[in-house]
Design an enzyme around this catalytic site. Structure first.
Site, mmCIF file in Angstrom:
data_model
loop_
_atom_site.group_PDB
_atom_site.id
_atom_site.type_symbol
_atom_site.label_atom_id
_atom_site.label_comp_id
_atom_site.label_asym_id
_atom_site.label_seq_id
_atom_site.Cartn_x
_atom_site.Cartn_y
_atom_site.Cartn_z
ATOM 1 N N SER A 74 11.190 4.867 10.261
ATOM 2 C CA SER A 74 11.056 3.421 10.480
ATOM 3 C C SER A 74 12.182 2.700 9.765
ATOM 4 O O SER A 74 12.466 2.983 8.601
ATOM 5 C CB SER A 74 9.714 2.933 9.937
ATOM 6 N N HIS A 94 11.715 4.595 14.937
ATOM 7 C CA HIS A 94 10.486 3.791 14.995
ATOM 8 C C HIS A 94 10.810 2.320 14.732
ATOM 9 O O HIS A 94 11.405 1.974 13.706
ATOM 10 C CB HIS A 94 9.525 4.327 13.931
ATOM 11 N N ASP A 124 9.247 -1.370 14.216
ATOM 12 C CA ASP A 124 8.016 -2.094 13.875
ATOM 13 C C ASP A 124 8.138 -3.557 14.262
ATOM 14 O O ASP A 124 8.802 -4.334 13.576
ATOM 15 C CB ASP A 124 7.750 -1.967 12.371
ATOM 16 N N MET A 171 6.488 -7.153 14.654
ATOM 17 C CA MET A 171 5.361 -7.918 14.081
ATOM 18 C C MET A 171 5.490 -9.390 14.457
ATOM 19 O O MET A 171 6.602 -9.925 14.457
ATOM 20 C CB MET A 171 5.386 -7.812 12.558
ATOM 21 N N HIS A 203 6.463 0.168 17.941
ATOM 22 C CA HIS A 203 5.091 -0.019 17.460
ATOM 23 C C HIS A 203 4.825 -1.524 17.469
ATOM 24 O O HIS A 203 5.357 -2.254 16.634
ATOM 25 C CB HIS A 203 4.994 0.579 16.042
ATOM 26 N N MET A 240 2.864 -4.528 16.713
ATOM 27 C CA MET A 240 1.794 -5.115 15.902
ATOM 28 C C MET A 240 1.732 -6.592 16.266
ATOM 29 O O MET A 240 2.057 -7.474 15.456
ATOM 30 C CB MET A 240 2.107 -4.894 14.409
ATOM 31 N N MET A 274 -2.863 4.586 11.785
ATOM 32 C CA MET A 274 -2.282 3.819 10.678
ATOM 33 C C MET A 274 -2.910 4.294 9.368
ATOM 34 O O MET A 274 -4.128 4.228 9.199
ATOM 35 C CB MET A 274 -2.566 2.321 10.835
ATOM 36 N N GLY A 294 1.723 -4.118 8.559
ATOM 37 C CA GLY A 294 2.331 -5.378 8.142
ATOM 38 C C GLY A 294 3.489 -5.202 7.182
ATOM 39 O O GLY A 294 4.409 -6.012 7.178
ATOM 40 N N GLY A 344 6.039 -2.245 4.800
ATOM 41 C CA GLY A 344 6.424 -0.903 4.386
ATOM 42 C C GLY A 344 6.127 -0.729 2.905
ATOM 43 O O GLY A 344 5.768 -1.695 2.215
ATOM 44 N N ASP A 362 1.330 6.909 10.518
ATOM 45 C CA ASP A 362 2.280 5.875 10.096
ATOM 46 C C ASP A 362 1.752 5.143 8.872
ATOM 47 O O ASP A 362 0.697 4.510 8.922
ATOM 48 C CB ASP A 362 2.461 4.907 11.280
ATOM 49 N N GLY A 384 2.940 5.128 4.401
ATOM 50 C CA GLY A 384 2.834 5.850 3.136
ATOM 51 C C GLY A 384 3.088 7.343 3.263
ATOM 52 O O GLY A 384 2.677 8.114 2.394
ATOM 53 N N GLY A 428 9.045 5.429 6.512
ATOM 54 C CA GLY A 428 9.904 4.278 6.234
ATOM 55 C C GLY A 428 10.554 4.377 4.879
ATOM 56 O O GLY A 428 11.623 4.975 4.713
ATOM 57 N N SER A 429 9.878 3.819 3.853
ATOM 58 C CA SER A 429 10.519 3.675 2.545
ATOM 59 C C SER A 429 10.895 5.010 1.902
ATOM 60 O O SER A 429 11.877 5.059 1.156
ATOM 61 C CB SER A 429 9.637 2.850 1.613
HETATM 62 C C1 DX5 Z 1 3.690 -0.728 8.639
HETATM 63 C C2 DX5 Z 1 4.590 -0.093 9.647
HETATM 64 C C3 DX5 Z 1 5.138 1.224 9.224
HETATM 65 C C4 DX5 Z 1 5.977 1.132 7.982
HETATM 66 C C5 DX5 Z 1 6.072 2.483 7.370
HETATM 67 O O1 DX5 Z 1 3.128 -1.865 9.194
HETATM 68 O O2 DX5 Z 1 3.882 0.136 10.864
HETATM 69 O O3 DX5 Z 1 5.859 1.832 10.290
HETATM 70 O O4 DX5 Z 1 7.265 0.660 8.233
HETATM 71 O O5 DX5 Z 1 6.721 2.356 6.154
HETATM 72 P P1 DX5 Z 1 6.342 3.239 4.895
HETATM 73 O O6 DX5 Z 1 6.688 4.669 5.271
HETATM 74 O O7 DX5 Z 1 7.191 2.681 3.831
HETATM 75 O O8 DX5 Z 1 4.862 3.082 4.663
HETATM 76 ZN ZN ZN Z 2 4.922 1.421 12.426
#
Ligand code: DX5
Ligand code: ZN
Length: 214
Positions: free
Chosen positions: A6, A31, A33, A35, A64, A66, A135, A140, A142, A173, A175, A195-196
């Site tokens: 992500s 990926h 995201d 929002m 994705h 949201m 999820m 919302g 990362g 998706d 953490g 992501g992070s």
């Molecule tokens: C959260 C997103 C995830 C997020 C994942 O709302 O859907 O895709 O970016 O990031 P990490 O891996 O840092 O949780």
């Molecule tokens: Zn996502």
């Protein structure tokens, strides 16, 4: 597992180099995201940005959504070459119609479930989905911590898929990192979004390679 990094936690002033890094890495998908500030308490990026990304990305794009009423944007995503689109169970009044709409535009359709939503809601929709996105944080943002009960939900969904004789993929998706990816695979995950753990690493490509070896 299919690795879909992500870009949400990345530095958007350097988006081009992030995409190039992913192009050159062992990542499978990218990926995105999206929002809207309504379905989730955050706003990320929209179609002008996705269009620019699609111009340089050499990996399948995995959007994705949201957002509320995602059907409004399915045709636009298809026109940009996006290949995977997930919509939230909690955001669709007519989920079956939404999934068929995605498939009718030649894309793979995913159902995303918030952490509080049980696997059982998939009973009458699983066969119309190409993948389920579990999820493992509240959508919302990362950088949040993995919610442990997601492991049980993945196993339950895997059992449903097997008992129905389907080939639906399970994507996880939120953490996800090098420490918990093995347990996710064992529980039945086919794809991880990270992501992070990638973007905050000193050597993101090395983390991607390590995740691919799990
Ligand atoms: C959260 C997103 C995830 C997020 C994942 O709302 O859907 O895709 O970016 O990031 P990490 O891996 O840092 O949780
Ligand atoms: Zn996502």
């Amino acid at each position: 597992m299919i690795l879909s990094p992500s870009i949400l936690a990345g530095d958007f002033t350097r988006l081009g180099s992030t995409i190039q890094m992913l192009n050159d890495s062992e990542a499978d998908w990218i990926h995105l995201d999206v929002m809207d500030g309504l379905f989730v308490p955050n706003i990320s990026f929209g179609f002008p940005v996705i269009k620019n990304i699609s111009g340089i990305a050499r990996k399948p794009l995995d959007a994705h959504l949201m957002i509320v009423d995602p059907d409004r944007y399915v045709a636009e995503l298809a026109s940009m070459g996006v290949e995977y689109v997930s919509v939230h169970y909690e955001a669709c009044n007519h989920l079956h119609r939404s999934l068929q709409n995605i498939r009718s535009h030649g894309m793979k359709a995913g159902v995303a479930l918030n952490p509080h939503t049980p696997a059982s809601v998939l009973e009458y929709i699983l066969e119309y989905a190409d993948f389920v996105l579990v999820m493992s944080v509240n959508p919302g943002f990362g950088g949040q911590s993995f919610i442990e009960s997601s492991l049980r939900k993945i196993a339950e969904i895997k059992a449903m898929i097997v008992s129905k004789g389907l080939s639906t993929l399970i994507q996880v998706d939120g953490g996800v990192n090098l420490k918990n990816a093995g347990a996710l695979k064992e529980a039945g995950a086919d794809s991880i979004v990270v992501g992070s753990a990638i973007t905050s690493a000193e050597d993101p490509a090395a983390v991607i390679s390590a995740l691919k070896r799990i």
